[in-house]
Motif scaffolding. Structure first.
Motif, short mmCIF file in Angstrom:
data_model
loop_
_atom_site.label_atom_id
_atom_site.label_comp_id
_atom_site.label_asym_id
_atom_site.label_seq_id
_atom_site.Cartn_x
_atom_site.Cartn_y
_atom_site.Cartn_z
N GLN A 264 0.83 -1.18 0.00
CA GLN A 264 0.00 0.00 0.00
C GLN A 264 0.88 1.26 0.00
O GLN A 264 0.59 2.20 -0.71
CB GLN A 264 -0.89 -0.02 1.23
CG GLN A 264 -2.25 0.50 0.97
CD GLN A 264 -3.14 0.30 2.20
OE1 GLN A 264 -2.69 -0.01 3.29
NE2 GLN A 264 -4.41 0.47 1.99
N GLU A 265 1.92 1.25 0.82
CA GLU A 265 2.80 2.42 0.92
C GLU A 265 3.53 2.72 -0.39
O GLU A 265 3.77 3.86 -0.71
CB GLU A 265 3.81 2.24 2.05
CG GLU A 265 3.21 2.22 3.43
CD GLU A 265 2.59 3.54 3.82
OE1 GLU A 265 3.18 4.60 3.54
OE2 GLU A 265 1.49 3.51 4.40
N SER A 266 3.91 1.67 -1.12
CA SER A 266 4.69 1.87 -2.35
C SER A 266 3.83 2.34 -3.52
O SER A 266 4.35 2.89 -4.48
CB SER A 266 5.40 0.58 -2.74
OG SER A 266 4.46 -0.36 -3.22
N GLY A 267 2.53 2.07 -3.45
CA GLY A 267 1.67 2.41 -4.57
C GLY A 267 1.80 1.42 -5.73
O GLY A 267 1.29 1.66 -6.81
N MET A 268 2.49 0.32 -5.50
CA MET A 268 2.70 -0.68 -6.54
C MET A 268 1.99 -1.98 -6.18
O MET A 268 1.82 -2.29 -5.01
CB MET A 268 4.20 -0.95 -6.72
CG MET A 268 4.98 0.25 -7.16
SD MET A 268 6.75 -0.07 -7.27
CE MET A 268 6.78 -1.31 -8.53
N ASP A 269 1.63 -2.73 -7.21
CA ASP A 269 0.99 -4.03 -7.01
C ASP A 269 2.08 -5.10 -7.07
O ASP A 269 2.58 -5.43 -8.14
CB ASP A 269 -0.06 -4.27 -8.08
CG ASP A 269 -0.73 -5.63 -7.97
OD1 ASP A 269 -0.56 -6.30 -6.93
OD2 ASP A 269 -1.41 -6.01 -8.93
N PHE A 270 2.43 -5.66 -5.93
CA PHE A 270 3.47 -6.68 -5.86
C PHE A 270 2.91 -8.10 -5.93
O PHE A 270 3.65 -9.06 -5.75
CB PHE A 270 4.31 -6.51 -4.60
CG PHE A 270 5.29 -5.38 -4.70
CD1 PHE A 270 6.46 -5.52 -5.42
CD2 PHE A 270 5.04 -4.17 -4.08
CE1 PHE A 270 7.37 -4.49 -5.52
CE2 PHE A 270 5.94 -3.12 -4.17
CZ PHE A 270 7.11 -3.28 -4.90
N ALA A 271 1.62 -8.25 -6.23
CA ALA A 271 1.01 -9.58 -6.32
C ALA A 271 1.74 -10.48 -7.33
O ALA A 271 2.01 -11.64 -7.03
CB ALA A 271 -0.47 -9.48 -6.64
N PRO A 272 2.09 -9.97 -8.54
CA PRO A 272 2.82 -10.83 -9.48
C PRO A 272 4.18 -11.28 -8.95
O PRO A 272 4.62 -12.39 -9.22
CB PRO A 272 2.99 -9.96 -10.74
CG PRO A 272 1.90 -8.95 -10.65
CD PRO A 272 1.73 -8.69 -9.17
#
Length: 95
Positions: A1-9
């Motif tokens: 959430q803090e990074s603003g990136m989707d790390f799911a992949p």
């Protein structure tokens, strides 16, 4: 959430697949560099740090599509990837 990136992949690649993601580099005849990720997970896009040998590391944001890398002085012979902090494979090709 803090990074603003989707790390799911990223998590999916490391948790569900035995293969390491491969960071592929290509240097064309003029020495221009491009890179992309080759991974089991579609749309894998993990930031990684690279540098010109003995220089300062810089984050790049490769995706599964080839993209140009604009780091002054970067060549296939002086490219260093931060494999201490990133558990990845590296493949370097050139013309």
């Amino acid at each position: 959430q803090e990074s603003g990136m989707d790390f799911a992949p990223v998590f999916e690649q490391y948790v569900k697949h035995p293969n390491l993601p491969i960071l592929e580099f290509f240097f064309d005849a003029e020495g221009r560099a491009s890179c992309r990720w080759s991974a089991d997970v579609r749309n894998f896009n993990m930031p990684v740090r690279i540098r010109v040998k003995d220089g300062t590391y810089q984050f790049i944001q490769p995706s599964s599509r080839w993209s140009r890398i604009e780091i002054p002085g970067l060549t296939k012979d002086n490219l260093e990837v931060d494999t201490f902090n990133f558990y990845i494979g590296i493949l370097i090709n050139s013309l």
